[in-house]
Design an enzyme around this catalytic site. Structure first.
Site, PDB file in Angstrom:
ATOM      1  N   LYS A  79      61.408  55.493   2.666  1.00 26.21           N
ATOM      2  CA  LYS A  79      60.598  54.588   2.729  1.00 26.21           C
ATOM      3  C   LYS A  79      59.461  54.132   1.877  1.00 26.21           C
ATOM      4  O   LYS A  79      59.978  53.195   0.880  1.00 26.21           O
ATOM      5  CB  LYS A  79      58.952  56.174   2.612  1.00 26.21           C
ATOM      6  CG  LYS A  79      58.206  55.860   3.150  1.00 26.21           C
ATOM      7  CD  LYS A  79      56.539  56.487   3.196  1.00 26.21           C
ATOM      8  CE  LYS A  79      55.974  57.055   1.873  1.00 26.21           C
ATOM      9  NZ  LYS A  79      55.335  56.074   1.548  1.00 26.21           N
ATOM     10  N   THR A 112      48.044  42.986  20.210  1.00 27.39           N
ATOM     11  CA  THR A 112      48.814  43.097  18.233  1.00 27.39           C
ATOM     12  C   THR A 112      49.935  44.343  17.570  1.00 27.39           C
ATOM     13  O   THR A 112      50.606  43.618  17.232  1.00 27.39           O
ATOM     14  CB  THR A 112      47.537  43.044  17.698  1.00 27.39           C
ATOM     15  OG1 THR A 112      46.666  41.769  17.688  1.00 27.39           O
ATOM     16  CG2 THR A 112      48.268  42.272  16.386  1.00 27.39           C
ATOM     17  N   ARG A 145      56.853  60.182  -6.169  1.00 22.54           N
ATOM     18  CA  ARG A 145      56.647  60.471  -7.755  1.00 22.54           C
ATOM     19  C   ARG A 145      57.949  62.037  -8.479  1.00 22.54           C
ATOM     20  O   ARG A 145      58.464  61.798  -9.372  1.00 22.54           O
ATOM     21  CB  ARG A 145      55.437  60.465  -7.771  1.00 22.54           C
ATOM     22  CG  ARG A 145      54.511  59.690  -8.051  1.00 22.54           C
ATOM     23  CD  ARG A 145      52.858  59.584  -8.187  1.00 22.54           C
ATOM     24  NE  ARG A 145      52.503  59.802  -6.897  1.00 22.54           N
ATOM     25  CZ  ARG A 145      50.987  59.931  -6.434  1.00 22.54           C
ATOM     26  NH1 ARG A 145      50.225  59.821  -7.460  1.00 22.54           N
ATOM     27  NH2 ARG A 145      51.173  60.658  -4.930  1.00 22.54           N
ATOM     28  N   ASP A 156      57.777  53.910  -4.040  1.00 17.61           N
ATOM     29  CA  ASP A 156      56.022  53.421  -4.098  1.00 17.61           C
ATOM     30  C   ASP A 156      56.040  53.210  -5.526  1.00 17.61           C
ATOM     31  O   ASP A 156      55.578  53.347  -6.027  1.00 17.61           O
ATOM     32  CB  ASP A 156      55.241  54.516  -4.462  1.00 17.61           C
ATOM     33  CG  ASP A 156      55.838  54.789  -2.502  1.00 17.61           C
ATOM     34  OD1 ASP A 156      55.211  54.341  -1.047  1.00 17.61           O
ATOM     35  OD2 ASP A 156      54.978  56.134  -2.840  1.00 17.61           O
ATOM     36  N   LYS A 195      51.529  52.233   8.899  1.00 15.73           N
ATOM     37  CA  LYS A 195      50.019  52.473   9.472  1.00 15.73           C
ATOM     38  C   LYS A 195      49.609  51.791  10.719  1.00 15.73           C
ATOM     39  O   LYS A 195      48.269  51.284  10.369  1.00 15.73           O
ATOM     40  CB  LYS A 195      49.204  53.199   8.401  1.00 15.73           C
ATOM     41  CG  LYS A 195      49.653  54.701   7.781  1.00 15.73           C
ATOM     42  CD  LYS A 195      48.996  55.044   6.445  1.00 15.73           C
ATOM     43  CE  LYS A 195      49.872  56.338   5.489  1.00 15.73           C
ATOM     44  NZ  LYS A 195      50.353  55.692   4.448  1.00 15.73           N
ATOM     45  N   THR A 228      47.972  63.849   3.342  1.00 16.58           N
ATOM     46  CA  THR A 228      48.124  64.808   2.814  1.00 16.58           C
ATOM     47  C   THR A 228      47.313  64.803   1.646  1.00 16.58           C
ATOM     48  O   THR A 228      46.469  65.893   0.508  1.00 16.58           O
ATOM     49  CB  THR A 228      49.405  64.759   2.019  1.00 16.58           C
ATOM     50  OG1 THR A 228      50.158  64.550   1.487  1.00 16.58           O
ATOM     51  CG2 THR A 228      50.093  65.902   3.228  1.00 16.58           C
ATOM     52  N   ASP A 277      56.281  52.595   5.984  1.00 18.51           N
ATOM     53  CA  ASP A 277      55.114  53.023   6.637  1.00 18.51           C
ATOM     54  C   ASP A 277      53.947  51.866   6.744  1.00 18.51           C
ATOM     55  O   ASP A 277      53.561  51.782   5.712  1.00 18.51           O
ATOM     56  CB  ASP A 277      55.167  54.452   5.279  1.00 18.51           C
ATOM     57  CG  ASP A 277      54.334  55.187   5.584  1.00 18.51           C
ATOM     58  OD1 ASP A 277      53.548  55.262   6.829  1.00 18.51           O
ATOM     59  OD2 ASP A 277      53.408  55.628   4.581  1.00 18.51           O
ATOM     60  N   ILE A 312      44.281  46.331  17.701  1.00 20.53           N
ATOM     61  CA  ILE A 312      44.118  45.973  19.032  1.00 20.53           C
ATOM     62  C   ILE A 312      45.206  45.922  19.972  1.00 20.53           C
ATOM     63  O   ILE A 312      46.514  45.958  19.392  1.00 20.53           O
ATOM     64  CB  ILE A 312      43.381  44.785  19.710  1.00 20.53           C
ATOM     65  CG1 ILE A 312      44.041  43.477  19.037  1.00 20.53           C
ATOM     66  CG2 ILE A 312      42.502  44.333  19.597  1.00 20.53           C
ATOM     67  CD1 ILE A 312      43.912  41.863  19.386  1.00 20.53           C
TER      68      ILE A 312
END
Length: 259
Positions: free
Chosen positions: A50, A86, A236, A28, A79, A132, A77, A83
């Site tokens: 990830k 797609t 992190r 991240d 998410k 989370t 990731d 539709i």
């Protein structure tokens, strides 16, 4: 669509996951350059990474392919939620990349579309239950009424299983609930008859005494594994550590002990 067959609880299926693959480091970070530096620093200690939305919009899709070419495993990731057509076509393209894990929203039709898009490839489709970073107060704000997190997680896990997902993204605080829900149920793909175990991927991992940040439902690595998690996503606590490699090694030792 996938169908289910009842089977004896498969204890060995969880044990067969190599310890090193159970740790997924979340990249991240805002740029590919920073991600590349972190991956280089972690070296051969970490095999699974990830790539979330932040990095995806900063060249992360191309970097995912670079990691795959180097023999690393990649969890995209994204998410996905759109539709059905797609989602299905998007997942087809993701599957062609050689990505290992992909996230979609917990809507039944969305999961089914993603499973169709994956086809017979090795891509694993995971449904998000409840982030989370959310608690009961947040859910009340979202839904406009009191919602019990555990009941919502259970409902979404059941839908994910029915829709043919390979597993769910869930807090370690709900991992045992999900494990008990799916134990003894094996998903079988109609076309091939190949059994795909239902996996639990758990973010919100924190070391004892570590800052929670924006995470509200956290667990330690050993707590999550003992509760039933198969994979741990850690960002992190590793990427912001003075020695990311040392922290990753510590977490791997804790995972091994818990397994």
């Amino acid at each position: 669509m996938a169908s289910h067959a009842l089977a004896e609880p498969n204890v060995e299926s969880r044990a067969q996951i190599p310890v090193k693959e159970r740790l997924i480091v979340a990249l991240d970070v805002p740029s590919v350059e920073l991600a590349r530096t972190m991956v280089d620093e972690l070296g051969d200690t970490v095999e699974f990474f990830k790539i979330g939305m932040q990095l995806q919009f900063g060249g992360g899709i191309g970097y995912a392919q670079e990691l795959i070419q180097k023999g690393k495993k990649v969890f995209l990731d994204s998410k996905l939620f759109d539709i059905d057509e797609t989602v299905e076509r998007a997942v087809e393209n993701v599957a062609k990349m050689g990505v290992n894990f992909l996230t979609v929203h917990g809507n039944g039709k969305t999961i089914q579309a993603a499973v169709r898009g994956r086809g017979e490839t090795e891509l694993k489709v995971f449904s998000v239950t409840v982030l989370t970073s959310l608690d009961n107060d947040d859910l009340a704000d979202i839904f406009g009424r009191a919602i019990d997190i555990q009941e919502l997680v259970k409902s979404r896990a059941e839908k994910a299983l029915e829709a043919g997902a390979d597993g769910v993204i869930a807090s370690g605080q709900e991992a045992d609930l999900i494990r008990q829900l799916v134990i003894g149920k094996v998903k079988v793909l109609d076309q091939s008859g190949y059994e795909r175990p239902f996996r639990i991927v758990t973010p919100g991992i924190r070391l004892p005494g570590g800052a929670h940040g924006d995470q509200k439902r956290v667990t330690s690595p050993s707590e999550a594994i003992k509760a039933g998690a198969d994979y741990l996503v850690v960002g992190r606590p590793i990427t912001q550590a003075q020695s990311p490699r040392a922290v990753a090694e510590e977490i791997l030792r804790e995972i091994e002990s818990a397994v």
